[in-house]
Enzyme design. Structure first.
Site, PDB file in Angstrom:
ATOM      1  CG  MET A  29      -8.004   5.105  -1.067  1.00 52.20           C
ATOM      2  SD  MET A  29      -7.732   6.107   0.408  1.00 52.20           S
ATOM      3  CE  MET A  29      -8.775   7.533   0.047  1.00 52.20           C
ATOM      4  CD  GLU A  30     -13.424  -1.721  -4.160  1.00 50.49           C
ATOM      5  OE1 GLU A  30     -14.391  -2.496  -4.045  1.00 50.49           O
ATOM      6  OE2 GLU A  30     -13.428  -0.711  -4.885  1.00 50.49           O
ATOM      7  CD  GLN A  55      -9.207   3.078 -10.540  1.00 43.55           C
ATOM      8  OE1 GLN A  55      -9.534   2.314  -9.648  1.00 43.55           O
ATOM      9  NE2 GLN A  55      -8.105   3.827 -10.496  1.00 43.55           N
ATOM     10  CB  CYS A  83      -6.242  -2.900  -7.721  1.00 43.56           C
ATOM     11  SG  CYS A  83      -7.017  -3.722  -6.302  1.00 43.56           S
ATOM     12  CE  LYS A 131      -3.746   5.540  -7.404  1.00 46.46           C
ATOM     13  NZ  LYS A 131      -3.181   4.318  -6.799  1.00 46.46           N
ATOM     14  CG  HIS A 181       0.866   3.433  -4.990  1.00 45.56           C
ATOM     15  ND1 HIS A 181      -0.278   3.451  -4.221  1.00 45.56           N
ATOM     16  CD2 HIS A 181       1.858   3.068  -4.152  1.00 45.56           C
ATOM     17  CE1 HIS A 181       0.024   3.095  -2.985  1.00 45.56           C
ATOM     18  NE2 HIS A 181       1.323   2.854  -2.929  1.00 45.56           N
ATOM     19  CG  ASN A 187      -1.071   7.422  -4.830  1.00 45.72           C
ATOM     20  OD1 ASN A 187      -1.364   6.258  -5.077  1.00 45.72           O
ATOM     21  ND2 ASN A 187      -1.564   8.056  -3.782  1.00 45.72           N
ATOM     22  N   GLY A 227      -4.126   9.399  -0.485  1.00 43.53           N
ATOM     23  CA  GLY A 227      -4.909   8.201  -0.245  1.00 43.53           C
ATOM     24  C   GLY A 227      -5.266   8.042   1.216  1.00 43.53           C
ATOM     25  NE  ARG A 228      -2.593   3.228   2.994  1.00 48.40           N
ATOM     26  CZ  ARG A 228      -1.516   2.723   3.570  1.00 48.40           C
ATOM     27  NH1 ARG A 228      -1.637   1.985   4.661  1.00 48.40           N
ATOM     28  NH2 ARG A 228      -0.318   2.947   3.076  1.00 48.40           N
TER      29      ARG A 228
END
EC number: 1.3.1.-
Length: 319
Positions: free
Chosen positions: A9-10, A69, A99, A140, A169, A200, A224-225
């Site tokens: 998670m950038e 990554q 992304c 991903k 995702h 995801n 993730g979040r």
């Protein structure tokens, strides 16, 4: 038992946050924030800065393996950077085809490549050729840019290039992070390829974990979040009895101490508030603390308010 993977998670899951979340526990492995590859082979210090776990056997202090990554669009330079990266013996290499950030998209990275399945194949194949046996290669992706019509083509191209697993995702680039995630579309991708698929997207609770597995057909799930909103989520999924706010306070203290050590005082408060904004989804005490800290800018003032809230500058790690 389903494997649980911590998402890259950038801007959210930096080395400090990874240390905290994996210290709390429940993860089989994770992926660090992406290393941006352009028209150069990056110096060793770039990989070590992005993934300092490389200096610890590619593991967090708690022992959770972290994969690195890569994000880029040129097969030649992606391969050159993979060649340099594997000298550090990462726990794995992942390629970012997901992304959605506007800056990344404009520079033809991440999800911008989902309209070019052949390029996905060429990138994966070029990177695969540089990775020795024993270091896994994953990728991903999202479901597409504006629609899902090429999702299967992209997944098949990634598989043909030599990826060992694929993380999907369940949103397009255009979807951003708006709910709901399209879990059933992950199942369509999973059924079209032979390598394992990890689901995801939009997993905030144990119930979400059950539903994403049912709708995607995937055994394994990436958090993730939702992992930041409930740092005990992975352990809840595993059926452990874990506490709430009182159990979390020591980890908030550890996080704040780490921020104070690494971040200039003028920016430190923003890091804590960012996490509290996610924590307040589940914890009323996090909402109250966020509102109290929201107008406060000086790190020293935040120190005092946290101490009053029972979150001192240093506390021992919780079990």
């Amino acid at each position: 038992m389903s494997r649980l993977i911590l998402a890259p998670m950038e801007g959210l899951a930096d080395p400090l946050m990874r240390e905290v979340l994996t210290g709390i526990g429940g993860y089989d492995w994770g992926i660090c924030e992406f290393v941006r590859v352009t028209e150069s082979v990056l110096p060793n210090r770039t990989f070590l800065r992005t993934c300092p776990e490389l200096k610890n056997g590619s593991r967090t202090p708690a022992g959770t393996p972290m994969r690195v990554q890569l994000l880029g669009s040129d097969p030649h330079f992606m391969a050159g950077n993979a060649r340099r990266l594997v000298k550090h013996r990462p726990a794995g290499v992942d390629i970012n085809f997901g992304c959605p950030a506007p800056t990344v998209f404009r520079h033809r990275g991440g999800s911008a490549l989902l309209g070019e399945p052949q390029l996905l194949h060429d990138i994966v194949a070029a990177v695969r050729a540089e990775i020795p046996a024993g270091i896994p290669l994953t990728a991903k992706m999202r479901l597409g840019i504006d629609d899902v019509c090429l999702a299967v083509d992209c997944a098949q191209a990634i598989e043909a290039g030599g990826a060992e697993e694929l993380i999907v995702h369940g949103r397009t680039k255009a979807d951003g992070y708006r709910p709901p995630a399209r879990w059933a579309q992950i199942d369509r991708v999973r059924a079209a390829i032979d390598i394992p698929v990890i689901a995801n997207g939009e997993v905030w609770t144990v119930d979400d974990w059950h539903r994403i597995r049912a709708e995607s057909g995937c055994a394994d799930v990436m958090l993730g979040r939702g992992a930041l909103a409930d740092p005990f989520l992975a352990r809840r999924i595993r059926g452990e009895a874990v506490g709430g706010w009182d159990a979390l306070r020591p980890w908030l203290a550890i996080f704040w101490c780490g921020v104070r050590e690494r971040v200039l005082p003028v920016h430190a408060g923003g890091r804590l508030k960012q996490w509290l904004m996610l924590l307040r989804r589940h914890e009323p005490q996090a909402e109250a603390l966020y509102q109290q800290l929201r107008p406060v800018k000086a790190a020293e003032d935040i120190d005092r308010l946290l101490l009053a809230a029972g979150i001192p500058g240093e506390l021992p790690l919780a079990a």
